[in-house]
Motif scaffolding. Structure first.
Motif, PDB file in Angstrom:
ATOM      1  N   ASP A  37     -12.243  -4.511 -12.330  1.00  0.00           N
ATOM      2  CA  ASP A  37     -11.129  -4.415 -11.398  1.00  0.00           C
ATOM      3  C   ASP A  37     -11.438  -5.320 -10.221  1.00  0.00           C
ATOM      4  N   GLN A  65       1.696  -3.888  -0.950  1.00  0.00           N
ATOM      5  CA  GLN A  65       0.935  -3.037  -1.867  1.00  0.00           C
ATOM      6  C   GLN A  65      -0.562  -3.296  -1.738  1.00  0.00           C
ATOM      7  N   GLU A  68      -1.829  -1.678   1.338  1.00  0.00           N
ATOM      8  CA  GLU A  68      -1.812  -0.226   1.157  1.00  0.00           C
ATOM      9  C   GLU A  68      -3.003   0.244   0.337  1.00  0.00           C
ATOM     10  N   GLU A  69      -3.350  -0.501  -0.700  1.00  0.00           N
ATOM     11  CA  GLU A  69      -4.354  -0.028  -1.652  1.00  0.00           C
ATOM     12  C   GLU A  69      -5.756  -0.571  -1.389  1.00  0.00           C
ATOM     13  N   TYR A  70      -5.852  -1.760  -0.745  1.00  0.00           N
ATOM     14  CA  TYR A  70      -7.158  -2.398  -0.598  1.00  0.00           C
ATOM     15  C   TYR A  70      -7.490  -2.805   0.836  1.00  0.00           C
ATOM     16  N   LYS A 245     -13.521   0.263  -3.395  1.00  0.00           N
ATOM     17  CA  LYS A 245     -12.221   0.773  -3.843  1.00  0.00           C
ATOM     18  C   LYS A 245     -12.455   2.114  -4.520  1.00  0.00           C
ATOM     19  N   ASP A 246     -11.857   3.170  -3.959  1.00  0.00           N
ATOM     20  CA  ASP A 246     -12.008   4.518  -4.516  1.00  0.00           C
ATOM     21  C   ASP A 246     -13.473   4.902  -4.678  1.00  0.00           C
ATOM     22  N   ARG A 276      -3.945   5.825   4.364  1.00  0.00           N
ATOM     23  CA  ARG A 276      -4.410   6.496   3.156  1.00  0.00           C
ATOM     24  C   ARG A 276      -5.731   5.913   2.667  1.00  0.00           C
ATOM     25  N   SER A 277      -5.884   4.608   2.706  1.00  0.00           N
ATOM     26  CA  SER A 277      -7.097   4.008   2.165  1.00  0.00           C
ATOM     27  C   SER A 277      -7.488   2.773   2.946  1.00  0.00           C
ATOM     28  N   SER A 279     -10.816  -0.529   2.846  1.00  0.00           N
ATOM     29  CA  SER A 279     -11.940  -1.074   2.085  1.00  0.00           C
ATOM     30  C   SER A 279     -12.942  -1.795   2.970  1.00  0.00           C
ATOM     31  N   HIS A 319       5.631   4.944   4.227  1.00  0.00           N
ATOM     32  CA  HIS A 319       5.015   4.684   2.933  1.00  0.00           C
ATOM     33  C   HIS A 319       4.501   3.255   2.824  1.00  0.00           C
ATOM     34  N   ASN A 322      -0.300   1.700   4.013  1.00  0.00           N
ATOM     35  CA  ASN A 322      -1.094   2.905   4.183  1.00  0.00           C
ATOM     36  C   ASN A 322      -2.575   2.543   4.218  1.00  0.00           C
TER      37      ASN A 322
END
Length: 330
Positions: A37, A65, A68-70, A245-246, A276-277, A279, A319, A322
């Motif tokens: 990943d 996105q 938000e995720e990374y 990540k996670d 929310r997250s 890195s 939303h 995040n």
């Protein structure tokens, strides 16, 4: 393995001395790093819009996105000529390859100096400091003449010409990215650019990670987040950059003529109420590597102003973006 001597070291780096060795709980777990990943790769040449609705742009959606995720993403087809990047990378590589008696003229522990060569350290239990396996060269973008006259004569003109051209291109890219980030927030395209104003703090930093005889025992950079607003990273041909990540470290691959974009704390902190997250990242050492960072920072009072305006902006979608920050040593 080719040997290398840091500017403030008295001998070549043939083995890890104790001052470079991290405590066991701080050492990189290279076997646990995944390359299955990675951070998103975004093609900036995709300008598809839904009529006049810029927020529907595929690029904007992907950047939103990714943030938000990374908090990280890579960009390709960004418009900066490959020869400009190659010229800049050659110049900084030639600087690091100069004999230590020449680069040593730039070395300092005084971090108030605008142009400097220095090392990172990690504070560990007991008050001790462990030296990172890297060497860093840093300066403000302008005026370039103030930088050139401090450099060794062999590299000054070459570096000045390469950096002047590179900085102009990066400046245009940063303005474009700030516009896309603003659109992704659902606010006016020039919102972030206006907040930064005419005098943001612009700093260039190049990190060199020499060949490491035992990469399981040390790091090129400690785990950290960037305090600034936006960092544009040009990687050399070898990848050592990794992000969390996670809860898992993932490698950031080298893509020819691509930039890694890191959304820093100055933009993320005002958005923590929608978070929310996030890195943090580090540099793990497998092969010699150079990373060139262009750092874009707002002045402190601008951060407060941005926070207030973001929180008052009625159109901000909870939303979107995040992201959150947490404290890691830098």
């Amino acid at each position: 393995m080719k040997t290398f001597q840091l500017a403030n070291e008295s001998s070549s780096l043939l083995s890890l001395s104790p001052k470079f060795i991290l405590p066991e709980d701080e050492r990189p777990q290279l076997s646990e790093v995944t390359s299955l990943d990675s951070i998103p790769i975004i093609d900036l040449s995709d300008h598809s819009y839904d009529g006049n609705n810029h927020s529907s742009s595929l690029v904007v959606q992907k950047i939103s996105q990714a943030c938000e995720e990374y908090g990280f993403f890579q960009i390709v087809n960004h418009g900066i000529p490959e020869q400009v990047c190659n010229k800049m990378m050659t110049a900084i590589t030639d600087l690091f390859n100069l004999p230590p008696e020449q680069t040593g003229q730039l070395y300092t522990t005084d971090h108030t100096k605008n142009t400097k060569l220095y090392n990172y350290y990690l504070n560990v239990e007991g008050g001790e400091k462990v030296k990172m396996w890297s060497e860093c060269f840093s300066h403000y973008w302008y005026p370039i003449e103030d930088i050139i006259h401090l450099l060794p004569q062999e590299i000054g003109t070459q570096y000045g010409e390469a950096f002047s051209e590179y900085a102009r291109e990066i400046g245009s890219l940063v303005r474009r990215l700030l516009g896309l980030l603003s659109i992704g927030l659902g606010i006016e395209e020039d919102f972030l650019l206006k907040i930064f104003g005419d005098q943001p703090r612009l700093r260039a930093q190049a990190n060199f990670y020499p060949p490491c005889p035992d990469p399981e025992l040390t790091l090129g950079l400690p785990v950290h987040t960037d305090f600034n607003a936006l960092t544009i990273v040009l990687q050399s041909q070898v990848s050592g950059l990794q992000v969390i990540k996670d809860g898992k470290w993932i490698a950031v691959p080298v893509i020819p003529n691509a930039f890694v974009i890191n959304l820093g704390d100055q933009i993320q902190v005002p958005l923590m109420c929608f978070s929310r997250s996030f890195s943090p990242f580090s540099i793990k050492l497998m092969h010699p590597e150079i990373n060139l960072f262009q750092i874009y920072t707002m002045r402190k009072y601008k951060l407060v102003y941005l926070t207030i305006l973001i929180l008052l902006e009625k159109r901000l979608d909870a939303h979107k973006f995040n992201v959150q920050t947490q404290n890691f040593c830098a």
